[in-house]
Scaffold this motif. Structure first.
Motif, short mmCIF file in Angstrom:
data_model
loop_
_atom_site.label_atom_id
_atom_site.label_comp_id
_atom_site.label_asym_id
_atom_site.label_seq_id
_atom_site.Cartn_x
_atom_site.Cartn_y
_atom_site.Cartn_z
N MET A 152 0.82 -1.21 0.00
CA MET A 152 0.00 0.00 0.00
C MET A 152 0.86 1.26 0.00
N TYR A 153 2.05 1.18 0.62
CA TYR A 153 2.93 2.34 0.76
C TYR A 153 3.81 2.59 -0.47
N LYS A 155 5.44 3.69 -3.99
CA LYS A 155 5.34 5.00 -4.65
C LYS A 155 4.05 5.13 -5.44
N ASP A 156 3.72 4.05 -6.20
CA ASP A 156 2.49 4.08 -7.00
C ASP A 156 1.48 3.08 -6.42
N GLY A 157 1.53 2.90 -5.10
CA GLY A 157 0.67 1.91 -4.44
C GLY A 157 -0.71 2.46 -4.14
N LEU A 158 -1.44 1.71 -3.34
CA LEU A 158 -2.84 2.03 -3.06
C LEU A 158 -3.00 3.42 -2.44
N ILE A 159 -2.18 3.72 -1.43
CA ILE A 159 -2.37 4.98 -0.70
C ILE A 159 -2.09 6.18 -1.61
N ASN A 160 -0.98 6.15 -2.34
CA ASN A 160 -0.66 7.28 -3.20
C ASN A 160 -1.64 7.43 -4.36
N THR A 161 -2.13 6.31 -4.88
CA THR A 161 -3.11 6.41 -5.96
C THR A 161 -4.39 7.06 -5.45
N GLY A 170 1.53 12.01 -3.01
CA GLY A 170 2.09 11.36 -1.82
C GLY A 170 3.59 11.12 -1.97
N PRO A 171 4.31 11.11 -0.86
CA PRO A 171 5.75 10.84 -0.92
C PRO A 171 6.02 9.35 -1.12
N ASP A 172 7.28 9.02 -1.30
CA ASP A 172 7.69 7.62 -1.33
C ASP A 172 7.82 7.20 0.14
N GLY A 175 10.61 4.95 1.30
CA GLY A 175 11.91 5.23 0.70
C GLY A 175 12.45 6.60 1.07
N ASP A 176 11.64 7.41 1.73
CA ASP A 176 12.05 8.76 2.07
C ASP A 176 12.34 8.83 3.57
N PRO A 177 13.59 9.15 3.95
CA PRO A 177 13.93 9.14 5.38
C PRO A 177 13.06 10.07 6.21
N ASN A 178 12.45 11.09 5.57
CA ASN A 178 11.60 11.99 6.35
C ASN A 178 10.25 11.37 6.68
N TRP A 179 9.86 10.37 5.90
CA TRP A 179 8.52 9.80 6.06
C TRP A 179 8.53 8.37 6.60
N SER A 180 9.65 7.66 6.51
CA SER A 180 9.65 6.23 6.78
C SER A 180 9.19 5.88 8.20
#
Lengths: 321, 306
Positions: A152-153, A155-161, A170-172, A175-180
């Motif tokens: 779901m998380y 980059k082009d998964g359920l949440i970002n879609t 939505g961010p990656d 993969g993004d240290p600010n969001w992980s």
């Protein structure tokens, strides 16, 4: 057959053995103690071997350079593991992430769980359905939940879609240290909320209905009822929940190991993850034990706080044994 | 007009309609809110199960629409067959079933017996034992996992013909450490305290021994405690990950939760991962829904003692 041999034959009915421990009865007591010890033995051996010895070992191995598999036995090296640990950047990152995770998840998760518990603490139709649905993630393994949310998380998964459909890019997430770490926190709350909802619910059910009746007769608003009736009644539950979430949060491991492996850039590494890395993958049992000891000290601090909080409560209540 | 209708009418008159409407609006708003929450907690699992029946192309094509949560479009059982194709999944499943079943069964016997001895019988050192058991409750497994890994690697293991060093990569290493549970003992202890002692005495008058009293009187009366202990042993045994990750290497003893990790590393399709995840989750969820009441009260009882 053992059941009859284990206890002494009882005295004939009517025989005056009751007053005063007769010889036979005393022998019966000895036998009773022996039987009790035999029944207690399996659990005692297992608890000693797999609970108490490992706890003691944590304290011993932390001061040695023991390796998991090694022809040479470990040597006592004093505080070397700890001095290495305290100069290791990964340790500080792990400690920081573990504490951030805990500090965020404790208030947020317990507050959400309380809100949801209040919402489903009714006798209206469908309540059981809602409780069941909210609880489903608790029964689901964290391993499965991690796999599912990883998808779901993406980059082009359920949440970002879904976010894209309302115009948010939505961010990656992982993969993004600010969001992980944030992503792991959200997923963890989703998984464990239902557990604490049930505990809040059982706490809510201990509050007598008469108190609410009295309060509403006095014209108290819902908010006033919550502040003056519900919240004080929930105090023991609140302490229990805060302690269990805190200690469970310190143990953060599975999600990290499956979803991020501590990355990116160490943004999700945790104490247990680091201990497993050192103790299992690098086979440095001594070093891993030192990390475990730090973890243990954190747990002890929380437990002491719990004891202080509950003591204060029983003093307030007065002499209740 | 019936009596209830009259009453309803009278009540409606007594209370101005203005007050009733907000009440209904409020209930409606709460229902909407509860439904939204149900979607948040339920939909990811629905998504998992639905996706397990779709080829990857279909899964990704459906992502942006409600179809992601509906079993429509190109449906197939290929993902499920793929799971059995790529890894010895049947073996993993059997391992997990075996490990959790034996842990639960032995745990019920060992823990209830210990609790029986402490609660009903004169046992020297009873208070100390109870104190130590309660004290160990605060130590999370993760604290001692690494020292424990080293420790079980030192213990002798009988491999069928001779003793060798180390318990790693076996069934027992995944079962034996989790049989005795401080929490289960405490749970049984508390429950046994609520069973009247007169029953024991009556049985003793009839010539029953202690073991007999345990088997034929106390245990049959302890259904709720048995159910609670069984549930609270089964769930972690089935779901455990950290320990088997460290102690298993061979596929012949690997449980499903560690197996899915290896499965994913084979670069399989997402549909297959969802199929794997569904097989190991849906039976437990079904069990939970069937025994909802027992589950919930067992979880609640783990909190009440606090």
């Amino acid at each position: 057959m053992s059941s009859t041999t284990l206890s002494p034959p009882l005295a004939e009915p009517g025989e005056a053995t009751r007053p005063g421990p007769s010889k036979g009865r005393r022998r019966g007591r000895g036998k009773e103690s022996a039987t009790a010890l035999v029944m207690f033995l399996p659990a005692a051996v297992l608890i000693l071997t797999f609970l108490i010895i490992p706890i003691i070992l944590t304290f011993i191995l932390a001061f040695t350079n023991t390796r998991l598999i090694s022809p040479e036995p470990g040597r006592f090296i004093g505080l070397e593991n700890f001095s290495n640990l305290f100069t290791d950047d990964t340790f500080w990152a792990s400690l920081r992430n573990t504490i951030i995770f805990t500090v965020v998840i404790v208030p947020v998760q317990s507050a959400i769980a309380l809100g949801v518990a209040l919402l489903v603490n009714t006798r209206t139709r469908g309540t059981t359905f809602f409780r069941t649905v909210y609880f489903l993630p608790v029964v689901t393994s964290i391993v499965v939940v991690s796999m599912l949310w990883m998808f779901m998380y993406q980059k082009d998964g359920l949440i970002n879609t879904m976010l894209a459909r309302i115009g948010i890019a939505g961010p990656d997430w992982l993969g993004d240290p600010n969001w992980s770490l944030f992503a792991i926190i959200v997923m963890s709350i989703w998984q464990a909320m239902g557990f604490h909802m049930i505990i809040w619910l059982s706490g809510l059910q201990t509050i007598p209905a008469e108190l609410y009746e009295a309060a509403s007769l006095d014209g108290a608003t819902r908010w006033q009822q919550f502040v003056h009736v519900t919240w004080p009644g929930l105090r023991p539950t609140a302490i229990f929940i805060l302690i269990t979430i805190t200690i469970a949060a310190f143990g953060l491991f599975s999600q990290v190991n499956i979803m991020t492996q501590g990355g990116p850039l160490g943004s999700t590494t945790t104490l247990v993850f680091m201990a497993v890395r050192s103790g299992f993958e690098r086979q440095q049992t001594g070093y891993a034990s030192a990390i475990s000891l730090v973890f243990f000290v954190l747990v002890l601090i929380v437990t002491v706080i719990q004891m202080l909080l509950t003591r204060e409560k029983s003093e307030k209540k007065g002499a209740r044994s | 007009m019936t009596v209830t209708d009259l009453e309803a009418a009278r009540r409606a008159e007594a209370r101005p309609a203005v007050r009733r409407t907000p009440h209904r609006v409020r209930a409606g708003a709460l229902l909407v809110f509860k439904t939204l929450l149900a979607l948040v907690f339920g939909l990811p699992l629905v998504f998992m199960i639905v996706s397990s029946f779709k080829p990857d192309l279909q899964i990704f094509a459906d992502l942006g629409s409600p179809a992601a949560f509906l079993p429509i479009g190109d449906l197939t059982l290929d993902n499920y067959l793929g799971v059995f194709d790529r890894v010895p999944f049947a073996q993993f499943l059997l391992n997990s079933i075996m490990i959790s079943a034996v842990t639960v069964a032995l745990g019920l016997v060992v823990n209830s017996m210990a609790a029986f001895a402490m609660s009903r019988m004169r046992m020297p050192g009873r208070k100390v034992a109870l104190g130590v058991i309660l004290a160990t409750l605060i130590v999370p497994f993760e604290v001692m996992a690494l020292p424990m890994l080293w420790w079980v690697n030192q213990l002798p293991y009988f491999d069928g013909s001779e003793f060798v060093q180390g318990w790693l990569d076996t069934y027992p290493v995944q079962i034996v450490p989790f049989i005795a549970s401080a929490f289960s003992i405490f749970l049984f202890y508390q429950y046994f305290e609520s069973i009247p002692r007169e029953l024991d005495e009556a049985a003793r008058v009839d010539g029953a021994g202690w073991f007999r009293i345990y088997v034929s009187i106390v245990m049959p009366l302890s259904g709720p405690a048995v159910a609670t202990a069984a549930i609270l042993t089964f769930l972690p045994a089935w779901n455990q990950y950290l320990w088997p990750l460290m102690v298993t290497q061979s596929e012949s003893v690997r449980p499903v939760m560690v197996g899915i990790d290896y499965f994913k590393q084979l670069n399989v399709s997402w549909g297959q991962i969802m199929a794997y995840a569904s097989i190991i989750t849906v039976p437990v969820l079904a069990l939970f829904i069937a025994f909802q009441r027992a589950f919930v009260s067992s979880i609640a009882s783990s909190g009440v003692k606090g």
